[in-house]
Design a protein around this motif. Structure first.
Motif, PDB file in Angstrom:
ATOM      1  N   GLY B 107       0.792  -1.230   0.000  1.00 16.00           N
ATOM      2  CA  GLY B 107       0.000   0.000   0.000  1.00 16.00           C
ATOM      3  C   GLY B 107       0.818   1.270   0.000  1.00 16.00           C
ATOM      4  O   GLY B 107       0.463   2.261   0.652  1.00 16.00           O
ATOM      5  N   VAL B 108       1.900   1.273  -0.754  1.00 18.82           N
ATOM      6  CA  VAL B 108       2.760   2.463  -0.789  1.00 18.82           C
ATOM      7  C   VAL B 108       2.093   3.554  -1.628  1.00 18.82           C
ATOM      8  O   VAL B 108       1.653   3.303  -2.756  1.00 18.82           O
ATOM      9  CB  VAL B 108       4.145   2.118  -1.363  1.00 18.82           C
ATOM     10  N   THR B 109       2.020   4.742  -1.066  1.00 18.20           N
ATOM     11  CA  THR B 109       1.418   5.858  -1.797  1.00 18.20           C
ATOM     12  C   THR B 109       2.424   6.949  -2.129  1.00 18.20           C
ATOM     13  O   THR B 109       2.213   7.732  -3.048  1.00 18.20           O
ATOM     14  CB  THR B 109       0.266   6.479  -0.981  1.00 18.20           C
ATOM     15  N   ALA B 110       3.534   7.008  -1.377  1.00 22.44           N
ATOM     16  CA  ALA B 110       4.519   8.070  -1.647  1.00 22.44           C
ATOM     17  C   ALA B 110       5.898   7.655  -1.149  1.00 22.44           C
ATOM     18  O   ALA B 110       6.022   6.869  -0.201  1.00 22.44           O
ATOM     19  CB  ALA B 110       4.101   9.371  -0.959  1.00 22.44           C
ATOM     20  N   ILE B 111       6.896   8.183  -1.838  1.00 25.61           N
ATOM     21  CA  ILE B 111       8.291   8.001  -1.417  1.00 25.61           C
ATOM     22  C   ILE B 111       8.967   9.360  -1.508  1.00 25.61           C
ATOM     23  O   ILE B 111       8.755  10.097  -2.482  1.00 25.61           O
ATOM     24  CB  ILE B 111       9.023   6.973  -2.309  1.00 25.61           C
ATOM     25  N   ALA B 112       9.757   9.688  -0.495  1.00 22.40           N
ATOM     26  CA  ALA B 112      10.500  10.947  -0.539  1.00 22.40           C
ATOM     27  C   ALA B 112      11.946  10.702  -0.120  1.00 22.40           C
ATOM     28  O   ALA B 112      12.241   9.770   0.630  1.00 22.40           O
ATOM     29  CB  ALA B 112       9.855  11.980   0.375  1.00 22.40           C
ATOM     30  N   GLY B 155      -0.007   2.540   3.589  1.00 24.08           N
ATOM     31  CA  GLY B 155      -1.142   2.216   4.452  1.00 24.08           C
ATOM     32  C   GLY B 155      -1.466   3.330   5.432  1.00 24.08           C
ATOM     33  O   GLY B 155      -1.860   3.066   6.573  1.00 24.08           O
ATOM     34  N   GLY B 156      -1.236   4.566   4.986  1.00 20.00           N
ATOM     35  CA  GLY B 156      -1.549   5.708   5.832  1.00 20.00           C
ATOM     36  C   GLY B 156      -0.542   5.981   6.924  1.00 20.00           C
ATOM     37  O   GLY B 156      -0.753   6.832   7.781  1.00 20.00           O
ATOM     38  N   LYS B 157       0.573   5.244   6.909  1.00 22.87           N
ATOM     39  CA  LYS B 157       1.630   5.490   7.891  1.00 22.87           C
ATOM     40  C   LYS B 157       2.924   5.857   7.173  1.00 22.87           C
ATOM     41  O   LYS B 157       3.089   5.575   5.976  1.00 22.87           O
ATOM     42  CB  LYS B 157       1.845   4.249   8.758  1.00 22.87           C
TER      43      LYS B 157
END
Lengths: 576, 174
Positions: B107-112, B155-157
């Motif tokens: 559930g990855v939504t972003a990477i920085a 996952g929202g974390k």
């Protein structure tokens, strides 16, 4: 696994015989009671002929490395490895009583002598039971090698019968230069940690494997004594940082424990080798750290840091244990590893690090002729006597050496500089008092492909920053952040060093030779050589030093410059 | 711009491997391209691409890790051993340091990617549409020796891993 520190010492102790009886008593008879014999040489630095090489009196280990091999010198070294004082072996492994012992035991190494010794060690093991591995820095360090782009040493390695080689200074001949050396080399050049850069891959530059982007074969598998031995190569990880990056524009380096693990797993799981050996140019501290991290390597044959370690170190890791060695430099040593192998497993090791006393070995005639052939066109230039030497000239040591002090004096005078910065290389021979220093000697200290001198104005703050940077390469507590050289040598100034500090806080008490404090804001005229910046297009350093020596006529370093050390205490890596 | 267009961009972006990566300039553009979604994504917890007006310029201007993470994600990160951060121990060229981040977290939504010693902390940020392989590769400029931090929102974390990259003057390599 029949291997303990005591048994290894016992095997290493086999060579501690009285010098008068060295050859007669068969000091080079290493009885073969195993399945496979691996011979390892490293960091010969193009010393085709025997040389004097004084081991360091300062080789500090800081933090966890304190008192741990290789960071032992002098008496602490002899005590740890149980070597009797005043003997031939003590001379080979330590700096102690160097002048007297050097006269008594003579110069060491030399490829004609190595050829005789290695052939004898092969004969003892029997046909098809030996491999000869070279850990790199074969092709740089002499005037002839520099003039031939290292080709002379590849010719010698071919006669020696070297099976595999990895690299460090080999890369400073440039990508084309190294490819030419590899084309001439009859063995296999291996490196698992050199890759094409993204741009080079995109441009379709050549690589051993265009999918993995390995520029060279990462490993080679050789049959030895009826067993399959996988040999992985690890080139010096920091070539484009420690040297001008223009030499290797298409290649990227690094330690790469991840690809190392994959390579080892591939050898074990897919190629079903019986032993995995890493031929490494990491340096010993890095090898010890890598051995703890990667599973499945039986033995790391180490080089780069020029540590002659008579007893291998055993490192525990998640896969069991890995044995780590380091085999000195300048052709002084041949490591003999007798492996007791079973299907898929190393059961025992007998390790002997043999010092190569040239007086005790008859040089091989064919090799001697080949050495002479490569040297002949340059003989007159090399043999020019430049000055009388009155005090021992040596380089090796963490902070300073009398040879580098001479080089600093030369640059300071010839280039009219206030301060001199000279690189802390670990190669460079020793010249005895009473001898004449020749052009060949000067080249053995300076012959590199970026040896031009520079003169520039630097603020006190910039000088300190440069020194802090190099000092962190030496004493960073994490060996993966070290590069393996010694501290930059300084002329015209003195300083104190706190090795246990962090970068920016190690260098203090910077003063000019006249005692005046160095002002951070003030500008000083600084000379040096071996800049990693753009080509200088000035005189090569060896010409500057030769000019100085010709006019000085004698060399005498009475009061060696001593760096004040803070917080080091009673460190077994320091001898006064 | 539509979601469809963004997805197409993402596919181009994530075909990249470590070897066939984009140039630094293109990667930076890609990061900026994705950046608009961040605020919206965390605001309503879904993969919604906002318009360019929502570009999180405030997040990219932050000078500390805490401030940058708060501005970009409005949550705090916990250390994770489920993220692979591939960066050199010593940079071969501080001006173009290759950094790769990948993770098996679901559930990855972003990477920085953060460079704590740089004048502005966030070096690059990516939003990952659903179904995208959780792997990004870029080249960042480092002003000096610094910790590089990879952040993964999943996952929202928010999870993080850190590695020190040394930037050195070079020379004197034995």
């Amino acid at each position: 696994m029949i291997l303990s520190r005591r048994s290894l010492i016992a095997s290493a102790g086999a060579v501690s015989l009285a010098p008068s009886a060295l050859a007669a008593a068969g000091m080079y008879d290493v009885p073969f009671k195993a399945n496979a014999r691996i011979l390892h040489i490293t960091d010969t630095h193009a010393q085709a002929n025997p040389v004097q090489f004084r081991e360091p009196s300062v080789n500090l280990g800081i933090g966890k490395a304190m008192g741990r091999p290789p960071h032992l010198v002098g008496e602490a070294f002899l005590k740890y490895f149980d070597i009797p004082a005043n003997g031939a072996k003590a001379h080979a492994f330590t700096f102690m009583d160097f002048e007297r012992a050097a006269h008594r035991y003579g110069p060491m190494g030399g490829f004609a002598h190595l050829k005789t010794l290695i052939d004898q060690l092969r004969a003892q093991a029997g046909t098809g039971k030996t491999l000869l591995l070279d850990g790199g820095d074969l092709t740089q360090g002499s005037g002839v090698a520099n003039l031939t782009g290292g080709k002379d040493m590849i010719a010698l390695a071919n006669i020696l019968g070297t099976d595999a080689l990895t690299g460090h200074w080999e890369f400073t001949y440039g990508e084309d230069g190294l490819h030419a050396l590899i084309a001439a080399f009859k063995g296999q050049f291996i490196a698992q940690n050199v890759f094409l850069t993204d741009d080079a891959a995109f441009a379709g530059k050549p690589a051993f494997d265009t999918a993995s982007l390995h520029v060279f074969a990462p490993f080679t598998i050789r049959e030895c004594g009826g067993f399959q031995v996988g040999i992985v190569g690890q080139a010096f990880p920091y070539v484009p940082i420690a040297h001008p990056s223009r030499f290797v524009p298409d290649w990227t380096f690094g330690i790469h424990p991840d690809t190392m693990q994959k390579t080892v797993d591939d050898l074990r799981n897919n190629h079903k080798v019986d032993a995995v050996i890493l031929l490494s140019h990491n340096g010993m501290d890095t090898d010890l750290a890598l051995a703890a991290q990667v599973r499945g390597i039986d033995i790391i044959l180490g080089g780069h840091t020029h540590d002659a370690v008579p007893v291998p170190q055993i490192v525990k890791n998640a896969g069991g244990r890995t044995i780590v060695t380091n085999a000195g430099s300048a052709g002084k040593f041949v490591a003999v590893l007798d492996l007791s192998l079973a299907k898929g497993a190393l059961k025992g090791l007998n390790y002997t690090l043999l010092p190569v006393y040239s007086h005790e070995i008859k040089p091989d005639a064919a090799m001697a002729a080949e050495i002479a052939k490569w040297r002949a066109p340059h003989k007159a230039m090399l043999e020019e006597p430049l000055a009388e030497v009155e005090t021992l000239l040596y380089r090796r040591g963490n902070f300073t050496g009398t040879m580098d002090q001479m080089i600093c004096n030369a640059l300071r005078q010839e280039l009219d500089a206030e301060i001199v910065l000279s690189p802390g290389f670990r190669w460079g021979n020793t010249v005895m008092p009473g001898d004449k220093i020749t052009m060949e000697d000067v080249l053995s200290e300076t012959a590199i492909t970026y040896g031009d001198v520079y003169v520039q104005n630097m603020t006190g703050a910039a000088i300190k920053a440069a020194m802090e940077d190099v000092c962190d390469n030496l004493f960073n507590p994490d060996p993966y952040y070290q590069q393996g050289g010694d501290m930059v040598r300084v002329g015209g100034m003195n300083y104190a060093c706190t090795p246990g500090q962090t970068i920016g806080n190690r260098i203090s008490e910077m003063t000019l030779s006249n005692g005046q404090s160095i002002d951070a804001a003030k500008t000083y005229k600084v000379a040096g050589w071996a800049s990693v910046a753009q080509p200088q297009n000035t005189q090569p350093v060896w010409d500057v030093v030769a000019n100085y020596l010709r006019s000085a006529k004698t060399v005498r370093i009475d009061k060696p410059n001593v760096t004040k050390l803070i917080g080091v205490g009673q460190n077994p890596g320091y001898a006064a | 711009m539509s979601n469809t267009e963004m997805t197409a961009e993402a596919e181009i972006g994530f075909v990249l491997s470590r070897r066939m990566g984009l140039t630094g300039a293109v990667a930076a553009t890609l990061a900026a391209f994705f950046a608009p979604g961040f605020k919206a994504a965390h605001a309503d917890g879904a993969m919604v691409m906002a318009d360019a007006a929502a570009y999180p310029s405030a997040a990219f201007a932050q000078k500390t890790q805490d401030a940058a993470v708060k501005a970009m994600f409005n949550m705090t990160a916990t250390a994770s051993d489920q993220i692979t951060l591939d960066a050199p121990d010593i940079a071969e060229n501080g001006a173009v340091v290759p950094v790769s981040v990948s993770t098996a977290l679901p559930g990855v939504t972003a990477i920085a990617i953060l460079a704590l010693g740089n004048p502005n902390t966030i070096a690059a940020a990516y939003q990952l549409p659903a179904g995208t392989k959780s792997a990004v590769s870029s080249r960042i400029k480092l002003a000096k020796t610094t910790d590089v931090v990879a952040l993964v929102q999943a996952g929202g974390k928010l999870y993080s891993v850190s590695k020190n990259v040394k930037v050195t003057l070079g020379g004197c390599g034995g």
